[in-house]
Design an enzyme around this catalytic site. Sequence first.
Site, PDB file in Angstrom:
ATOM      1  N   HIS A   1     -55.366  88.149  88.304  1.00 25.62           N
ATOM      2  CA  HIS A   1     -55.076  86.442  88.289  1.00 25.62           C
ATOM      3  C   HIS A   1     -53.923  86.304  87.675  1.00 25.62           C
ATOM      4  O   HIS A   1     -53.690  85.662  86.727  1.00 25.62           O
ATOM      5  CB  HIS A   1     -56.280  86.020  87.819  1.00 25.62           C
ATOM      6  CG  HIS A   1     -56.448  84.399  87.942  1.00 25.62           C
ATOM      7  ND1 HIS A   1     -57.513  83.673  88.105  1.00 25.62           N
ATOM      8  CD2 HIS A   1     -55.602  83.834  88.577  1.00 25.62           C
ATOM      9  CE1 HIS A   1     -57.386  82.819  88.739  1.00 25.62           C
ATOM     10  NE2 HIS A   1     -56.364  82.527  89.065  1.00 25.62           N
TER      11      HIS A   1
ATOM     12  N   ILE B   1     -49.493  75.638  98.609  1.00 29.03           N
ATOM     13  CA  ILE B   1     -49.192  77.029  98.472  1.00 29.03           C
ATOM     14  C   ILE B   1     -49.136  77.625  99.876  1.00 29.03           C
ATOM     15  O   ILE B   1     -48.376  78.765 100.299  1.00 29.03           O
ATOM     16  CB  ILE B   1     -50.061  77.566  97.459  1.00 29.03           C
ATOM     17  CG1 ILE B   1     -50.192  76.784  96.139  1.00 29.03           C
ATOM     18  CG2 ILE B   1     -49.890  78.984  97.461  1.00 29.03           C
ATOM     19  CD1 ILE B   1     -51.311  77.277  95.309  1.00 29.03           C
TER      20      ILE B   1
ATOM     21  N   SER C   1     -49.687  82.877  89.495  1.00 27.32           N
ATOM     22  CA  SER C   1     -48.509  81.889  88.704  1.00 27.32           C
ATOM     23  C   SER C   1     -47.616  82.433  87.577  1.00 27.32           C
ATOM     24  O   SER C   1     -46.830  81.665  86.942  1.00 27.32           O
ATOM     25  CB  SER C   1     -48.882  80.507  88.285  1.00 27.32           C
ATOM     26  OG  SER C   1     -50.157  80.880  87.435  1.00 27.32           O
TER      27      SER C   1
HETATM   28  C1  GLV Z   1     -54.515  79.319  88.907  1.00 25.49           C
HETATM   29  O1  GLV Z   1     -55.314  80.090  89.428  1.00 25.49           O
HETATM   30  C2  GLV Z   1     -54.484  78.105  88.828  1.00 25.49           C
HETATM   31  O2  GLV Z   1     -55.397  77.453  89.018  1.00 25.49           O
HETATM   32  O3  GLV Z   1     -53.451  77.495  88.015  1.00 25.49           O
HETATM   33  C1  GLV Z   2     -53.078  74.466  97.691  1.00 24.75           C
HETATM   34  O1  GLV Z   2     -52.420  75.343  98.461  1.00 24.75           O
HETATM   35  C2  GLV Z   2     -52.474  73.650  96.791  1.00 24.75           C
HETATM   36  O2  GLV Z   2     -51.180  73.811  96.363  1.00 24.75           O
HETATM   37  O3  GLV Z   2     -53.241  72.712  96.431  1.00 24.75           O
END
Ligand code: GLV
Ligand code: GLV
Length: 342
Positions: free
Chosen positions: A306, A167, A309
Site C-alpha cells: 500500500h 486516477i 501514493s
Molecule cells: C490510499 O490508499 C488513499 O486512500 O489515500
Molecule cells: C479515483 O479514481 C479517484 O481519484 O477518486
Amino acid sequence: MPKILVCRDIGDKAMALLRAQPDWELVVWPNDSPADARWVEDKVQGCAGMICTLGEKITERIVGAAGDQLKVVSTMSVGVDHVDLHALAKRGIRLGYTPDVLTDAVADCSIMLALMASRCVTPAQSMLRSGTWGTLGWGPYLFCGPQLGAGPTGKQSTVGFLGFGRISQATLVRMAAFGVTHCVYYNSGRVDRTAADAALAAKLGLQSVKRVELPELASTSDVIFTLVPGGKETLHIVDEAFLRRMKKTAVLVNPGRGPIVDTNALIDALKEGWIWGAGLDVIEGEPHIPATHPLLHEPRCVIIPHIGSATIETREAMAMLCAQNLVGGLTEGKIDVEYTLS
Ligand code: GLV
Ligand code: GLV
C-alpha cells in the site's frame, strides 16, 4: 480551548500548521504506527476535530464516544472506506479528505505494477537474488511476458478500468504513451460520458474509449486496473467468474482496495493460469499478511505494501491538505476538500 485528536503524526510541516492554531490543544498518538482503537476511543472524548489516516478505523463506537463537540474529521487519504460515513452523517460531522494531490503518484505506481507483473519481475528478481543467474545466463525467452502496448507487431491492445475516476484517467494517459489502441471501462454509469469519451480518445490518439459491462471488461482487456472505492458495493467485484473471463495473457492490477478482488479466486487464477499475472498495491486483510500468504509465493504476482501514493512530494501535499481541511473546517466552517456525505 478546542481539543484535537491526532491519530498519527503527519509530518513536521502539517503538524506545525495544527500547532499554530493559538487555542488548540493537540492530543497526539505518540507512536509511529496506526493509533490503537482503545486509545482513540478514550482520547476522542470531548474533541472538536480529529486527524486520521487509513490505518485507523473510525467506527460508530469511536464517533459515539466523541460526544457532540466533534465537528470535523480529516483523513489523510483519498479513500474513506475506513470511516463509518453513516456515523458521521447522522451527527452532522463533516469529513475532509485528500483526492487529486495523489492522482499522479498512484497512476505512476499503477503503471509500475502493470509492467512488473507483465514482465515477470518477481521470478526474475528471485533468480538473481538466489545467485543462479550465472548458470542460466541470458536466454532468448527467459522471463518474457506480453507486450503492454503496440511494440514491433503494432498489435491492437485494450486497457481496461474498473472505475473511471481521476486516477484511472491519469493511468490511461500513461498507457496511451505505451501505444495501447483501445480503452474500456466500467463504472456505475450515472452520467452519460459518450461525448467525453470520444473527446478523450481523440486527445490521446486511441481508437476508442468506451463504457462496457463487467463481463466485456474482463474478456476484452489486456490489462485491467481496479480503481473503484472500497466498501460493501465493490466487495469482490473481481470474483471467480470475472477472472475466468479474462484473457490468459492479461494482467490484473489492483491499486485500489484489497477487498475489490476475491483473494482465493485470484490465487486459483494464478495457479491455474487463467490470467498472466497480477500486480497488487493492496490486499484483503492488510496489513496483517503473514509470510506464508499464498500470494507472496506466486511467481506471477507482484505485491507491494500500500505505497501507491508514496512519493515524498505527494505525501507532504496530502498531509498539508489534511491539516488545512481541519483548520479551515474548525476555524472558518470551510473545508478545502470535503467528502460529501449523502
Ligand atoms: C490510499 O490508499 C488513499 O486512500 O489515500
Ligand atoms: C479515483 O479514481 C479517484 O481519484 O477518486
